[in-house]
Scaffold this active site. Sequence first.
Site, PDB file in Angstrom:
ATOM      1  N   GLU A 183       0.853  -1.181   0.000  1.00 59.02           N
ATOM      2  CA  GLU A 183       0.000   0.000   0.000  1.00 59.02           C
ATOM      3  C   GLU A 183       0.894   1.237   0.000  1.00 59.02           C
ATOM      4  OE1 GLU A 183      -3.532  -0.343   2.155  1.00 59.02           O
ATOM      5  OE2 GLU A 183      -3.901   1.819   2.247  1.00 59.02           O
ATOM      6  N   ARG A 184       0.677   2.082  -0.976  1.00 60.62           N
ATOM      7  CA  ARG A 184       1.482   3.318  -1.150  1.00 60.62           C
ATOM      8  C   ARG A 184       2.963   3.005  -1.364  1.00 60.62           C
ATOM      9  NH1 ARG A 184      -3.152   5.350  -2.493  1.00 60.62           N
ATOM     10  NH2 ARG A 184      -4.630   5.416  -0.798  1.00 60.62           N
ATOM     11  N   ASN A 226      -3.685  -1.578   7.511  1.00 63.50           N
ATOM     12  CA  ASN A 226      -4.966  -2.142   7.086  1.00 63.50           C
ATOM     13  C   ASN A 226      -4.738  -3.650   7.105  1.00 63.50           C
ATOM     14  OD1 ASN A 226      -6.175   0.409   6.649  1.00 63.50           O
ATOM     15  ND2 ASN A 226      -5.067   0.563   4.714  1.00 63.50           N
ATOM     16  N   LYS A 303      -4.381  -0.017  13.761  1.00 59.61           N
ATOM     17  CA  LYS A 303      -5.246   1.001  13.166  1.00 59.61           C
ATOM     18  C   LYS A 303      -6.667   0.534  13.428  1.00 59.61           C
ATOM     19  CE  LYS A 303      -6.515   2.929   8.619  1.00 59.61           C
ATOM     20  NZ  LYS A 303      -6.106   3.088   7.208  1.00 59.61           N
ATOM     21  N   GLU A 307     -11.067   4.630   8.552  1.00 60.05           N
ATOM     22  CA  GLU A 307     -11.151   4.227   7.151  1.00 60.05           C
ATOM     23  C   GLU A 307     -11.659   2.796   7.012  1.00 60.05           C
ATOM     24  OE1 GLU A 307      -7.179   5.172   5.638  1.00 60.05           O
ATOM     25  OE2 GLU A 307      -7.851   7.210   5.222  1.00 60.05           O
ATOM     26  N   ASP A 381      -3.056  14.392   6.808  1.00 57.60           N
ATOM     27  CA  ASP A 381      -2.539  13.119   6.300  1.00 57.60           C
ATOM     28  C   ASP A 381      -1.255  13.268   5.501  1.00 57.60           C
ATOM     29  OD1 ASP A 381      -2.258  10.526   5.641  1.00 57.60           O
ATOM     30  OD2 ASP A 381      -4.070  10.351   4.435  1.00 57.60           O
ATOM     31  N   GLU A 409       3.802   9.134  -0.874  1.00 58.70           N
ATOM     32  CA  GLU A 409       2.427   9.050  -1.368  1.00 58.70           C
ATOM     33  C   GLU A 409       1.923  10.382  -1.918  1.00 58.70           C
ATOM     34  OE1 GLU A 409      -0.370   7.796   1.635  1.00 58.70           O
ATOM     35  OE2 GLU A 409      -2.073   7.957   0.277  1.00 58.70           O
ATOM     36  N   HIS A 537      -4.315  18.267   0.067  1.00 57.54           N
ATOM     37  CA  HIS A 537      -5.177  17.163  -0.356  1.00 57.54           C
ATOM     38  C   HIS A 537      -5.963  17.433  -1.647  1.00 57.54           C
ATOM     39  CE1 HIS A 537      -6.323  13.158   0.385  1.00 57.54           C
ATOM     40  NE2 HIS A 537      -6.165  13.199   1.697  1.00 57.54           N
TER      41      HIS A 537
HETATM   42  C1  BDP Z   1      -3.503   7.378   4.015  1.00 50.05           C
HETATM   43  C2  BDP Z   1      -3.281   6.380   2.921  1.00 50.05           C
HETATM   44  C3  BDP Z   1      -3.930   5.048   3.219  1.00 50.05           C
HETATM   45  C4  BDP Z   1      -3.514   4.578   4.602  1.00 50.05           C
HETATM   46  C5  BDP Z   1      -3.857   5.632   5.619  1.00 50.05           C
HETATM   47  C6  BDP Z   1      -3.357   5.307   7.013  1.00 50.05           C
HETATM   48  O1  BDP Z   1      -3.807   6.897   1.721  1.00 50.05           O
HETATM   49  O2  BDP Z   1      -3.518   4.151   2.221  1.00 50.05           O
HETATM   50  O3  BDP Z   1      -4.129   3.383   4.922  1.00 50.05           O
HETATM   51  O4  BDP Z   1      -3.235   6.845   5.278  1.00 50.05           O
HETATM   52  O5  BDP Z   1      -2.386   5.912   7.425  1.00 50.05           O
HETATM   53  O6  BDP Z   1      -2.576   8.395   3.811  1.00 50.05           O
HETATM   54  O7  BDP Z   1      -3.937   4.468   7.689  1.00 50.05           O
END
Ligand code: BDP
Length: 716
Positions: A183-184, A226, A303, A307, A381, A409, A537
């Site tokens: 991811e990223r 995640n 986490k 989200e 973020d 990112e 953003h």
């Molecule tokens: C955001 C990202 C996402 C991450 C999230 C996080 O876009 O992919 O899961 O942060 O930090 O910047 O949990």
Amino acid sequence: MKKITLLLIYSLYVFAAKAETGYDLWLRYKPVENKILLQSYRKSITTIITKGSSETMKIANDELMNGLSGLLQIKINNSTAVNRDGSVIAGTPGSSTLISQAGIDGLLQKTGEEGYIIVTKIINGKKCILISGNSDKAVLYGSFHFLRLLQTEQSVQHLNILSVPRIQHRMLNHWDNLNRTVERGYAGFSIWNWHTLPGYIDQRYIDYARANASIGINGTVLTNVNADATVLTKPYLEKVKALADVFRPYGIKVYLTARFSAPMELGRLKTADPLNAEVQNWWKEKVKEIYSYIPDFGGFLVKANSEGQPGPQDYHRTHADGANMLADAVAPFKGIVIWRAFVYSNENPVDRHKQAYDDFVPLDGKFRTNVMVQVKNGAIDFMPREPFHPLFGAMPKTPLMMEFQVTQEYLGQGTNLVFLAPLFKETLESDTYYKGKGSTVAKVIDGSLDDHQLTGMAGVANIGNDINWCGHPFAQANWYALGRLAWDHDLSSRQIADEWLRMSFTNNPAFLQSAAKIMLESRDIVVQYSNPIGLHHIMSTGHHYGPAPWVSNLNRSEWNPVYYHKADSIGIGFNRTGTGSNALAQYKPEARKQWENMNTCEEKNLLWFHHVPWNFSMKSGRNLWDELCYQYYTGAERVKQMQTDWNALKPLVDKQRFEQVRQLLDIQHQEAIWWRNACLLYFQTFSKMPIPAQYEKPDKTLEYYKSLRFPFAPGN
Ligand code: BDP
């Protein structure tokens, strides 16, 4: 004459042949270029005496042997006794009488578990160099520091170094999935090949551990925040164990992300409620099992309720309830829980900027002593520029851990050259004023303001299976910077850039001057051509690649760029003052002062805190619209300057890396123009003002930019 020409051709040929992939990172140990220094090093360093039989000491010894023979181009011998000048003695007082009798006890009382000293001493009438600390790991850190002195062409004549880490947990957070996507991630697939583990130990795992040890990183979270509960199953724990066994001698502990609903997914329980006895018991048993594989397992990163991730709030419990349940499970084994404060909810209409503070401040004092709350540097973020997160200085009873994003990112991903130390430093040096002037974020996280022993700094890793680890050749510098700053947040960006360049490329002064300038300006430049004056953003949604300030159709309001810039016919920017969301109230009055008045607000954060009229008069004398144009055009123009500066370095860089950076800078320039044109054409539909005549007009339409799609952009 002919001979000289031939020699010249020969040396050119040799140089050209030495293309470098970048795999060796900053640990290349190329011969010292400065001939005078080389002679003096050869006199000062003749023998290595390492004491202690642990694997860690063996690694330190091998590193010194390999490093010194590469740097000095002579055969270095191992010895057990001091019988000549130039002995380098590495060990702890426990493992070496040479060390315990060297009169350095006083110094070693100051170094703790991980700190070290490097000192010149006369032993048996011979001039020696001592590398010592209270643990083998400290000696390993000291050995890497000693090698760095030579790599960066420092004198080793009269050494008197004492170095102690300012932060206890210095970590990488990998956002790596079990299917090897990252991811990223912009550097290929995950370096963890879960399928071939535990049987197959890739040399990369060892090289990864070594690179981390060289910059003092002592913890790694292997999996994505995640989280997938599968990593907590037996077959995967066997794989995790294999990695932990590789990392242990390098002083690195392994951590995992814990999916909060794992008791339901793996344990078939009906609930994951943290106050439910069966749930608590499930975690206790799971933790016992983990420690049976990995006796020094570090703990969990979580986490939750963010989200879409499950968490304690699903059961009307607090983040503290959730964290404490896990903390109780790992406490008997000395594990810790790192609970993330990156939470916001689409059901909550409050400014996203405020939500984490609202959720967490009331919980201060409610967490177990083995919990750290991990806070991103800013409240939104990982933006190209963000004011510091208001949680810093607002939870004095809770150890707060810093979370930086090393992977880019929001800062040009895999194609842009952006050195992040200036971003990290900007946050660390920000004054929260919470205990009066000088209460910097750095002092909050290093525990000194509130006397916390448990301290931490993490970086979201930018590492993948690309041959050069990080994709862009300069992205390695951000991994390096994270480690160096976690060890000592007082280091300057210049010093870190200088060290990294010397070790990764050359000590040539002409190269250093120019390449350091490129690095040190690069973060300001990316801010200018993407998110100037406090915009944030406005990246494309989903993959976050490139600009899309126009997006307004996602069902979560705070996932739409229009939520953040709020452009309209009057002006642009997010009013976070008392007449708006009042996020400013979350900062101490003295900190607030730099932002609360539109007329005096520091301009780099102006649109972060204010909705500003298009004709507002800026410090430059330009109105806001003209200033926006100025910033976007200047930013893109400065990328051209980076290209020119880099191209001039061609004779001083190996062909492979020179070409990689050259091509990527070309892409970066095109992307800067894309950002500039797309944003200005879009914002112009609100300002209704012309792009000043001195600038070349965008050659494409807004519709064209809106039509661009990148279905396979990486990292998504
Ligand atoms: C955001 C990202 C996402 C991450 C999230 C996080 O876009 O992919 O899961 O942060 O930090 O910047 O949990």
